[in-house]
Design a protein around this motif. Sequence first.
Motif, PDB file in Angstrom:
ATOM      1  N   TYR A 153      55.831  -7.682  69.798  1.00 50.00           N
ATOM      2  CA  TYR A 153      55.380  -6.889  70.929  1.00 50.00           C
ATOM      3  C   TYR A 153      54.518  -7.741  71.841  1.00 50.00           C
TER       4      TYR A 153
ATOM      5  N   PRO B  94      52.401  -2.919  66.979  1.00 47.19           N
ATOM      6  CA  PRO B  94      52.181  -2.304  68.300  1.00 47.19           C
ATOM      7  C   PRO B  94      50.715  -1.895  68.421  1.00 47.19           C
TER       8      PRO B  94
ATOM      9  N   ALA C  58      52.685  -1.529  75.230  1.00 43.42           N
ATOM     10  CA  ALA C  58      53.283  -2.796  74.812  1.00 43.42           C
ATOM     11  C   ALA C  58      54.787  -2.694  74.967  1.00 43.42           C
ATOM     12  N   ARG C  59      55.387  -3.836  75.250  1.00 45.37           N
ATOM     13  CA  ARG C  59      56.844  -3.846  75.344  1.00 45.37           C
ATOM     14  C   ARG C  59      57.380  -4.713  74.208  1.00 45.37           C
ATOM     15  N   GLU C  60      58.560  -4.356  73.727  1.00 46.86           N
ATOM     16  CA  GLU C  60      59.202  -5.146  72.687  1.00 46.86           C
ATOM     17  C   GLU C  60      59.783  -6.406  73.304  1.00 46.86           C
TER      18      GLU C  60
END
Length: 175
Positions: free
Chosen positions: A25, A40, A46-48
């Motif tokens: 993340y 996370p 948060a972005r993967e």
Amino acid sequence: MSVPMRYRALALCLLAPLTALAQIYQYTDANGNTVYTNQPPGGSHAREVQLPPLNSVPPATPGNTPAAPVSKPEPAKAAAAYSTLQLTDLPTDEALRANNGTFTVGVALQPRLAPGHLLQLVLDGTPYGTPGNVPRLQLVNIDRGDHSLAVRVLQGEQVVQQSAAVNFTVQRVHR
């Protein structure tokens, strides 16, 4: 404090092997720093991070393993490895005075000793002492009388080159 791009790339490289086990993340913390993690974060968006698949090589089986090329040992070189290889500091016209039989000799060597090569003395036709890479060699408790001495260059246990033998006489106090 912002994280330079090279540190971000390093973090991705270090974390890449973990992608087989966990998701990565990315988010920006309260100080504006980019953070990469496998957990996370709570309370921030948060972005993967999508990483390309890892390369893999199937295990070799006895039937599909190519034969390793056979390397032939190189024949010994006909030319001498060293243009100059000789002992120095030994008197030839008079006896060498060494009351306890201990003295040092020098080795003149051109070009310099190659990596992996070692010097060893040959006293009266027999290897003497431990091979080393210093062109100053010591002899200890040598009996009085006539002797011959040469130096050889070794690579492992193979003799690369040997100097001409020098004849000399050791003079010691007789007790």
